[in-house]
Design a protein around this motif. Structure first.
Motif, mmCIF file in Angstrom:
data_model
loop_
_atom_site.group_PDB
_atom_site.id
_atom_site.type_symbol
_atom_site.label_atom_id
_atom_site.label_comp_id
_atom_site.label_asym_id
_atom_site.label_seq_id
_atom_site.Cartn_x
_atom_site.Cartn_y
_atom_site.Cartn_z
ATOM 1 N N GLU A 141 -14.558 38.756 43.306
ATOM 2 C CA GLU A 141 -15.115 37.950 44.392
ATOM 3 C C GLU A 141 -14.406 36.603 44.480
ATOM 4 N N ASN A 142 -14.124 36.176 45.715
ATOM 5 C CA ASN A 142 -13.601 34.837 45.957
ATOM 6 C C ASN A 142 -14.607 34.052 46.778
ATOM 7 N N SER A 143 -14.767 32.775 46.453
ATOM 8 C CA SER A 143 -15.781 31.948 47.114
ATOM 9 C C SER A 143 -15.514 31.767 48.600
ATOM 10 N N ASN A 144 -14.257 31.931 49.026
ATOM 11 C CA ASN A 144 -13.920 31.788 50.446
ATOM 12 C C ASN A 144 -13.724 33.125 51.152
ATOM 13 N N LEU A 167 -14.887 32.716 35.655
ATOM 14 C CA LEU A 167 -14.807 31.952 36.899
ATOM 15 C C LEU A 167 -13.580 31.054 36.817
ATOM 16 N N GLU A 169 -11.010 28.397 38.834
ATOM 17 C CA GLU A 169 -10.718 27.563 39.995
ATOM 18 C C GLU A 169 -9.319 27.895 40.497
ATOM 19 N N ASN A 255 -12.918 23.601 47.121
ATOM 20 C CA ASN A 255 -13.945 24.325 46.374
ATOM 21 C C ASN A 255 -13.641 25.820 46.455
ATOM 22 N N ASN A 256 -12.597 26.238 45.740
ATOM 23 C CA ASN A 256 -12.070 27.600 45.840
ATOM 24 C C ASN A 256 -12.067 28.241 44.456
ATOM 25 N N THR A 258 -12.423 32.037 42.140
ATOM 26 C CA THR A 258 -12.451 33.499 42.094
ATOM 27 C C THR A 258 -13.192 33.925 40.835
ATOM 28 N N ARG A 259 -14.057 34.905 41.015
ATOM 29 C CA ARG A 259 -14.813 35.484 39.908
ATOM 30 C C ARG A 259 -14.120 36.769 39.475
ATOM 31 N N LYS A 305 -27.173 37.945 43.837
ATOM 32 C CA LYS A 305 -26.293 38.442 44.905
ATOM 33 C C LYS A 305 -26.687 39.867 45.247
#
Length: 357
Positions: A141-144, A167, A169, A255-256, A258-259, A305
């Motif tokens: 998953e990516n925050s964007n 996590l 950055e 604020n990027n 990736t999980r 989620k």
């Protein structure tokens, strides 16, 4: 500067370093004993919850001036080297080297682990599933940009478990051979990286053509042979291919994150701050969405989620992915999942593992 005073300070540093080295070797001897005990008990030699407890305790105890992030990095490598004494650890990851997945794997396992790049997410699952690697690291998953569907789909047919999450950055650098903006005629990168930097590119390089490739690391390799091209990639990729930084941190949204998931064969024990991931499908009928969430609401269990994906085998039917706070060994969580199962055609626990945040 007083040279005698400087020399005395250096001698003090040398003496402290000698003590640190002695303590590291004392620690290593204890680790070897721990490895023997684990082997006798047939226990996993890598326990994410134990590592997290070590980091948390040391950071809480740190009074400075040594920085907290420095404490984490130093002990990351100490633990990595110590684990290699117990058993050489092989970790498969979605490659090639110098991708963000590679960076995440190094962040989690340190430089003493044997990190082996794979060409695809299925290949990572296969390496771990067949026992050719102890663990695997894949993006989820990516925050964007959202979910990596291919990773979620792999769990449909795999018996592997999520054993922890990472996590990372994400910071994108613009890299080229010369390091000069005026030389750039095209920009090469993975489609997600290009999308995450689109605003910056439109403002600063409006005439440059954009070229999609399979990974940010491949982009850096291509640009190393083209003086009129630039890559959007990690700092590590630039160092690997001898590129210069044109501009650091060009992502539009700072604020990027990736999980990533670490996959393995066994569910780790409770850490006290855990997350459980499920996948399930339900029969489409009135009120089903309410009923499938009710067991968690009744018990006050927080849902982190929920995602849905079309079921590949049947048109217009969906499989759900759910993250919740708690461990499968917690009675409330086990009871809620049992009640959810009454409404499911299919239910699978993907893992219970320590939370990053």
């Amino acid at each position: 500067m007083d040279q005698k005073h400087l020399q005395r300070l250096r001698e003090r540093i040398d003496a402290i370093d000698d003590r640190i080295l002695d303590l590291l070797n004392q620690r290593a001897k204890v680790v070897i004993e721990v490895g023997k005990a684990k082997k006798g008990a047939r226990a996993d030699f890598y326990v994410p919850s134990r590592e997290k407890a070590i980091f948390d305790r040391l950071i809480l105890k740190n009074s400075g001036p040594f920085p907290e992030e420095g404490v984490r990095r130093v002990f990351r490598e100490i633990i990595s080297a110590s684990l290699s004494l117990e058993e050489p650890m092989k970790v498969a990851f979605l490659g090639p080297q110098a991708t963000f997945t590679h960076v995440a794997a190094m962040q989690q396992f340190g430089h003493s682990a044997k990190l082996v790049p794979q060409k695809s997410i299925p290949a990572v699952f296969e390496e771990v599933g067949r026992g050719r690697a102890h663990y695997g690291v894949v993006p989820v998953e990516n925050s964007n940009e959202g979910i990596v569907n291919h990773t979620l789909d792999m769990f449909l047919d795999s018996e592997l478990k999520i054993i922890t999450e990472i996590l990372l950055e994400i910071s994108h650098d613009l890299l080229s051979r010369s390091g000069r903006m005026q030389d750039i005629r095209k920009v090469v990168s993975h489609p997600q990286a290009l999308a995450q930097c689109r605003g910056w590119l439109e403002e600063n390089l409006p005439d440059a053509s954009l070229v999609d490739v399979a990974s940010t690391a491949l982009a850096a390799r291509i640009v190393a042979e083209d003086e009129n091209a630039a890559a959007i990639a990690s700092e590590q990729a630039g160092a690997m291919y001898g590129l210069k930084v044109v501009k650091k941190k060009i992502e539009d949204n700072p604020n990027n994150f990736t999980r990533f998931l670490v996959i393995g064969r066994n569910t780790p024990p409770r850490s006290g701050k855990d997350k459980t991931s499920l996948m399930f499908s339900v029969k489409d009928e009135p009120g089903i969405l309410y009923r499938m969430l009710e067991p968690f609401s009744q018990r006050g269990i927080n849902l982190c989620k929920i995602e849905s994906r079309p079921l590949r085998s049947k048109a217009w039917e969906y499989i759900f992915f759910l993250d919740l706070d708690g461990h499968i060994d917690d009675q409330e969580v086990a009871d809620a999942i049992r009640d959810l199962g009454k409404y499911c055609q299919f239910l699978k626990i993907l893992g219970s593992y320590p939370k990053v945040l």
